[in-house]
Write a protein that holds these residues in place. Structure first.
Motif, mmCIF file in Angstrom:
data_model
loop_
_atom_site.group_PDB
_atom_site.id
_atom_site.type_symbol
_atom_site.label_atom_id
_atom_site.label_comp_id
_atom_site.label_asym_id
_atom_site.label_seq_id
_atom_site.Cartn_x
_atom_site.Cartn_y
_atom_site.Cartn_z
ATOM 1 N N CYS A 87 -10.810 -5.667 5.622
ATOM 2 C CA CYS A 87 -9.540 -6.197 5.960
ATOM 3 C C CYS A 87 -8.656 -5.503 4.758
ATOM 4 O O CYS A 87 -7.432 -5.362 5.182
ATOM 5 N N ALA A 88 -9.113 -5.324 3.492
ATOM 6 C CA ALA A 88 -8.452 -5.027 2.309
ATOM 7 C C ALA A 88 -7.884 -3.523 2.833
ATOM 8 O O ALA A 88 -7.009 -2.956 2.151
ATOM 9 N N ASN A 89 -8.497 -2.812 3.804
ATOM 10 C CA ASN A 89 -8.048 -1.434 4.164
ATOM 11 C C ASN A 89 -6.856 -1.368 5.158
ATOM 12 O O ASN A 89 -6.310 -0.513 5.511
ATOM 13 N N LEU A 90 -6.488 -2.702 5.695
ATOM 14 C CA LEU A 90 -5.828 -2.694 6.847
ATOM 15 C C LEU A 90 -4.377 -2.998 6.586
ATOM 16 O O LEU A 90 -4.008 -4.056 5.786
ATOM 17 N N ASN A 91 -3.126 -2.254 6.975
ATOM 18 C CA ASN A 91 -1.954 -2.819 7.168
ATOM 19 C C ASN A 91 -1.975 -3.474 8.293
ATOM 20 O O ASN A 91 -1.636 -2.897 9.646
ATOM 21 N N SER A 92 -2.251 -4.688 8.504
ATOM 22 C CA SER A 92 -2.419 -5.545 9.223
ATOM 23 C C SER A 92 -1.126 -6.005 10.199
ATOM 24 O O SER A 92 -0.036 -6.206 9.477
ATOM 25 N N VAL A 93 -0.999 -6.087 11.394
ATOM 26 C CA VAL A 93 -0.103 -6.320 12.235
ATOM 27 C C VAL A 93 0.550 -7.633 11.998
ATOM 28 O O VAL A 93 1.838 -8.049 11.634
ATOM 29 N N ASN A 137 6.226 0.971 13.928
ATOM 30 C CA ASN A 137 6.445 1.911 15.072
ATOM 31 C C ASN A 137 5.681 3.082 15.064
ATOM 32 O O ASN A 137 4.875 3.566 15.919
ATOM 33 N N GLU A 138 5.572 3.678 13.802
ATOM 34 C CA GLU A 138 5.094 4.911 13.588
ATOM 35 C C GLU A 138 3.544 4.714 13.332
ATOM 36 O O GLU A 138 2.661 5.497 14.100
ATOM 37 N N LEU A 139 2.893 3.867 12.648
ATOM 38 C CA LEU A 139 1.372 3.385 12.248
ATOM 39 C C LEU A 139 0.702 2.659 13.221
ATOM 40 O O LEU A 139 -0.328 2.652 13.541
ATOM 41 N N CYS A 140 1.441 1.411 13.594
ATOM 42 C CA CYS A 140 0.858 0.255 14.403
ATOM 43 C C CYS A 140 0.768 0.204 15.986
ATOM 44 O O CYS A 140 0.178 -0.282 16.762
ATOM 45 N N TRP A 141 2.067 0.924 16.221
ATOM 46 C CA TRP A 141 2.276 0.818 18.004
ATOM 47 C C TRP A 141 1.284 1.676 18.632
ATOM 48 O O TRP A 141 1.337 2.968 18.228
ATOM 49 N N ASN A 142 1.002 1.458 19.550
ATOM 50 C CA ASN A 142 0.113 2.411 20.546
ATOM 51 C C ASN A 142 0.556 2.224 21.991
ATOM 52 O O ASN A 142 0.345 1.365 22.562
ATOM 53 N N THR A 164 0.750 -1.126 -0.110
ATOM 54 C CA THR A 164 -0.022 0.197 0.038
ATOM 55 C C THR A 164 0.955 1.349 -0.149
ATOM 56 O O THR A 164 1.877 1.261 0.011
ATOM 57 N N SER A 165 0.129 2.346 0.202
ATOM 58 C CA SER A 165 0.748 3.655 -0.232
ATOM 59 C C SER A 165 1.831 3.975 1.291
ATOM 60 O O SER A 165 2.665 4.864 1.229
ATOM 61 N N THR A 166 1.435 3.526 2.216
ATOM 62 C CA THR A 166 2.120 3.797 3.344
ATOM 63 C C THR A 166 3.568 2.893 3.373
ATOM 64 O O THR A 166 4.372 3.163 4.256
ATOM 65 N N GLY A 167 3.862 1.990 2.369
ATOM 66 C CA GLY A 167 5.076 1.216 2.399
ATOM 67 C C GLY A 167 4.772 -0.118 3.357
ATOM 68 O O GLY A 167 5.625 -0.910 3.129
ATOM 69 N N LEU A 168 3.693 -0.159 4.033
ATOM 70 C CA LEU A 168 3.466 -1.429 4.483
ATOM 71 C C LEU A 168 2.391 -2.387 3.792
ATOM 72 O O LEU A 168 1.623 -1.781 2.623
ATOM 73 N N ASN A 169 2.187 -3.554 4.062
ATOM 74 C CA ASN A 169 1.327 -4.455 3.266
ATOM 75 C C ASN A 169 0.196 -4.816 3.968
ATOM 76 O O ASN A 169 -0.335 -4.313 5.225
ATOM 77 N N ARG A 170 -0.906 -5.434 3.228
ATOM 78 C CA ARG A 170 -2.061 -5.821 3.587
ATOM 79 C C ARG A 170 -2.202 -7.290 2.932
ATOM 80 O O ARG A 170 -1.729 -7.642 2.187
ATOM 81 N N TYR A 171 -3.384 -7.793 3.379
ATOM 82 C CA TYR A 171 -3.876 -8.948 2.593
ATOM 83 C C TYR A 171 -4.979 -8.650 1.734
ATOM 84 O O TYR A 171 -5.688 -7.604 1.948
ATOM 85 N N TYR A 204 0.110 -3.535 19.674
ATOM 86 C CA TYR A 204 0.036 -3.088 18.003
ATOM 87 C C TYR A 204 -1.177 -3.393 17.554
ATOM 88 O O TYR A 204 -1.933 -4.283 17.992
ATOM 89 N N PHE A 205 -1.781 -2.233 16.878
ATOM 90 C CA PHE A 205 -3.136 -2.369 16.406
ATOM 91 C C PHE A 205 -3.038 -2.264 14.652
ATOM 92 O O PHE A 205 -1.948 -1.580 14.092
ATOM 93 N N ASP A 206 -3.748 -2.810 13.942
ATOM 94 C CA ASP A 206 -3.744 -2.604 12.491
ATOM 95 C C ASP A 206 -3.897 -1.415 12.400
ATOM 96 O O ASP A 206 -4.604 -0.577 12.979
ATOM 97 N N TYR A 207 -3.553 -0.765 10.977
ATOM 98 C CA TYR A 207 -3.548 0.433 10.688
ATOM 99 C C TYR A 207 -4.467 0.621 9.498
ATOM 100 O O TYR A 207 -4.084 -0.030 8.390
ATOM 101 N N ASP A 208 -5.357 1.454 9.410
ATOM 102 C CA ASP A 208 -6.503 1.754 8.361
ATOM 103 C C ASP A 208 -5.923 2.564 7.556
ATOM 104 O O ASP A 208 -6.117 3.683 7.873
ATOM 105 N N TYR A 209 -4.998 2.396 6.553
ATOM 106 C CA TYR A 209 -4.564 3.427 5.656
ATOM 107 C C TYR A 209 -5.498 3.844 4.855
ATOM 108 O O TYR A 209 -5.283 5.239 4.316
ATOM 109 N N VAL A 210 -6.727 3.546 4.520
ATOM 110 C CA VAL A 210 -7.617 4.341 3.923
ATOM 111 C C VAL A 210 -8.271 5.334 4.584
ATOM 112 O O VAL A 210 -8.352 6.675 4.282
#
Length: 621
Positions: free
Chosen positions: A374-380, A429-434, A294-301, A440-446
């Motif tokens: 699911c498809a919106n998530l950079n999942s942990v 660390n930037e997007l998923c760590w709380n 995805t555009s964040t540089g992280l992945n999704r299913y 760690y939470f999934d990041y909704d990149y949308v």
């Protein structure tokens, strides 16, 4: 001591007396006297067998003797009185792995094709056109056996083509190898029960169990079939059936290679071919922008395909379909039929199933964490797995290839892959760590925000080695207690579950259910970061649960457990595979078998003794 008995006579009498609910098992739910007298046919000596566990062991040993179709046989009392831990582990090691092993070739094809999910009148085996040797072998076999048909998949096929296979679904061929006199299928190990094919992430955990039980060749065979799938189907499939061609599974191929090379000095040509394929999968399956990157540089299913997944039973989606059936003025079954066959299209519903297909790709089918998102998530989970890929590839290049590795289109060093891992860790660390929640939470990149669902996947970075010491301590001290029940950790917390309607379907990967892969990855993470005592506790909890259920329920080793009740009696969504058998469980369930063997490698001797006594975890920790 062995005694001679009349097999059928004792078998009938034992069931008549002790199997009071007539389910062909002796369990704690039966109300017999729980005391049976065996008479040695030679000496007429009477032996008393007492208690659910020992009576169930007797029934299992009798079931094995009956297979010999003889009137008289010997019962080994040592097997009746075997300690639970030793019995479960021995049966996994000596019996279950073999019972779960399959091959797709002349010898094994019938067992593969004739299972409950085969819906064609004549079973179909699909072979990739790229597999020239396989096409010839199976077409020749088709003429010889005449009980199946061969379909040849084009080298390049579209989603639309795959959709046409839904009217004629079939199994997908796997690797063949040349033996002395013939081609034979490269073996693989199925999960068990209704799952009679090779599943993606199940196979990694199964491989771990096989390696522990000194069956490294079978673990290497799993790797061979991973490689075959990537080369011929473009990905490691959800499972090798035609309707899974659009869907991969959690990436654990590199982890399997690491486990193999820990056990034996690898042949460098063998390792080179697999490392090339791991890198190919990484680049073509996971790192294509707009697909799973995805555009964040992280992945999704992100599964391909459109509409309702083919494999799901009628009625599974009734809570979703009801409003759409009403909208189209159709009865729900008729709407489901037309929608599945794509004679009726609804764009809004299609979007829902983009997410549903993707969550099935995650292996977590299903969880409220991923429903309709699911498809919106950079999942942990997927990013933890891919971080591990990057670190594993770096390690293998440095350790075995003098820090330089040439693929068809690139030259790599370990530093190249370590940089990829560092970038992923930074983004996680930037997007998923709380920090506030210590998870760690999934990041909704949308929608550019975290999705604060408390899931057991929060511990996957611990397993991958991605956490700082600070993060690891917070995960263990603050997050972990929210998941712990008597028998292990739940798939999500009770608090997260409470955020969804009571009328919503109960999701099998959420609270209160416990799954082997979550436990295994947690244990490895705890050990990696030095939480040794906590690792002992968590291993004990899960092995206690498996042992207790096997003792109370005739050797049952199921797919998953209800951790609220410490029971295999699970009725959410798909029920519980591994619980349906007559007299004796012959296979257990793949990744639960593996978790038992792996856990025993970790557990100290004192706790193993307590396990045989079935001492409650709360009394020890």
């Amino acid at each position: 001591m062995k005694i001679q008995i009349n097999i059928d006579k004792v078998f009938r009498e034992l069931l008549l007396q002790e199997d009071t609910d007539q389910d062909k098992k002796i369990t704690k739910d039966d109300h017999g006297p729980k005391r049976f007298v065996l008479v040695d046919e030679k000496t007429k000596v009477e032996i008393v067998i007492e208690g659910t566990y020992h009576l169930a062991n007797l029934l299992q040993e009798l079931a094995l003797l009956k297979e010999n179709k003889k009137e008289l046989g010997e019962v080994d009392l040592a097997r009746i009185n075997e300690e639970p831990v030793e019995r479960i582990s021995r049966k996994i090691r000596e019996d279950y792995w073999n019972e779960l092993t399959r091959t797709i070739d002349k010898k094994g094809l019938t067992q593969i094709l004739e299972d409950e999910k085969t819906s064609n009148e004549i079973p179909t085996l699909y072979v990739s056109a790229k597999d020239i040797q396989g096409v010839k072998y199976f077409q020749d076999l088709e003429k010889e056996l005449q009980n199946f048909t061969v379909g040849v998949l084009p080298e390049d096929y579209s989603d639309e083509y795959i959709e046409t296979l839904n009217t004629k679904p079939g199994i997908l061929a796997l690797a063949l190898e040349q033996k002395t006199y013939s081609l034979q299928g490269v073996p693989f190990v199925v999960p068990g029960g209704r799952f009679n094919e090779m599943y993606g992430w199940d196979s990694y955990f199964i491989g771990v169990g096989l390696i522990i039980d000194k069956q490294v060749d079978k673990a290497k065979a799993i790797a061979e079939n991973f490689k075959y799938q990537i080369i011929h189907y473009g990905k490691i499939l959800n499972a090798n059936r035609s309707y899974y061609l659009t869907r991969t599974q959690p990436p654990l191929y590199s982890s399997l290679l690491i486990e193999i090379v820990k056990q034996e000095v690898p042949d460098l040509e063998w390792l080179k071919s697999h490392l090339e394929t791991v890198i190919l999968e990484y680049n073509t399956v996971w790192m294509v922008q707009g697909k799973r990157l995805t555009s964040t540089g992280l992945n999704r299913y992100k599964s391909d395909g459109v509409g309702m997944p083919f494999e799901v039973e009628p009625g599974h989606f009734d809570d979703v379909l009801a409003s759409y059936a009403e909208k189209h003025n159709l009865a729900i079954r008729e709407f489901e039929k037309q929608y599945l066959n794509r004679t009726l299209v609804d764009a809004e519903l299609d979007e829902y199933f983009v997410h549903d297909r993707s969550l099935r790709e995650s292996g977590h089918d299903t969880t409220n964490r991923l429903i309709n998102t699911c498809a919106n998530l950079n999942s942990v989970d997927v990013n933890s797995f891919l971080y591990k890929y990057e670190k594993d590839i770096a390690y293998l290049i440095k350790e075995y290839f003098k820090d330089t590795f040439q693929t068809a289109d690139s030259l790599y060093t370990s530093e190249d892959w370590n940089k990829k891992a560092s970038f992923r860790k930074e983004k996680m660390n930037e997007l998923c760590w709380n920090e506030e929640s210590s998870m760690y939470f999934d990041y909704d990149y949308v929608n550019e925000k975290q999705f604060p669902f408390e899931a057991a996947t929060t511990f996957f970075p611990l397993w991958a080695g991605m956490c700082s010491e600070h993060q690891a301590k917070k995960l263990v001290d603050i997050a972990l207690p929210k998941f712990i029940k008597t028998g292990g950790i739940t798939g999500s917390t009770k608090a997260s579950n409470a955020n969804f309607s009571e009328d919503a379907p109960q999701r099998q990967w959420d609270y209160p259910f416990g799954w082997a892969p979550h436990q295994i990855l947690l244990w490895e993470g705890l050990i990696k970061y030095g939480f040794t005592e906590k690792a002992q506790e968590m291993v004990y909890r899960w092995l206690w649960l498996i042992t207790k259920n096997a003792v109370d329920y005739n050797g049952t080793i199921p797919e998953k457990f209800d951790l609220e009740t410490s029971s295999h009696k699970v009725f959410a969504e798909y029920g519980n595979v591994g619980t349906e058998f007559d007299y004796i469980s012959k296979e257990g369930f793949g990744w639960v078998n593996a978790s038992y063997q792996y856990g025993l490698q970790i557990l100290n001797a004192c706790l193993k003794q307590e396990l045989n006594k079935l001492t409650l975890p709360e009394d020890l920790f």
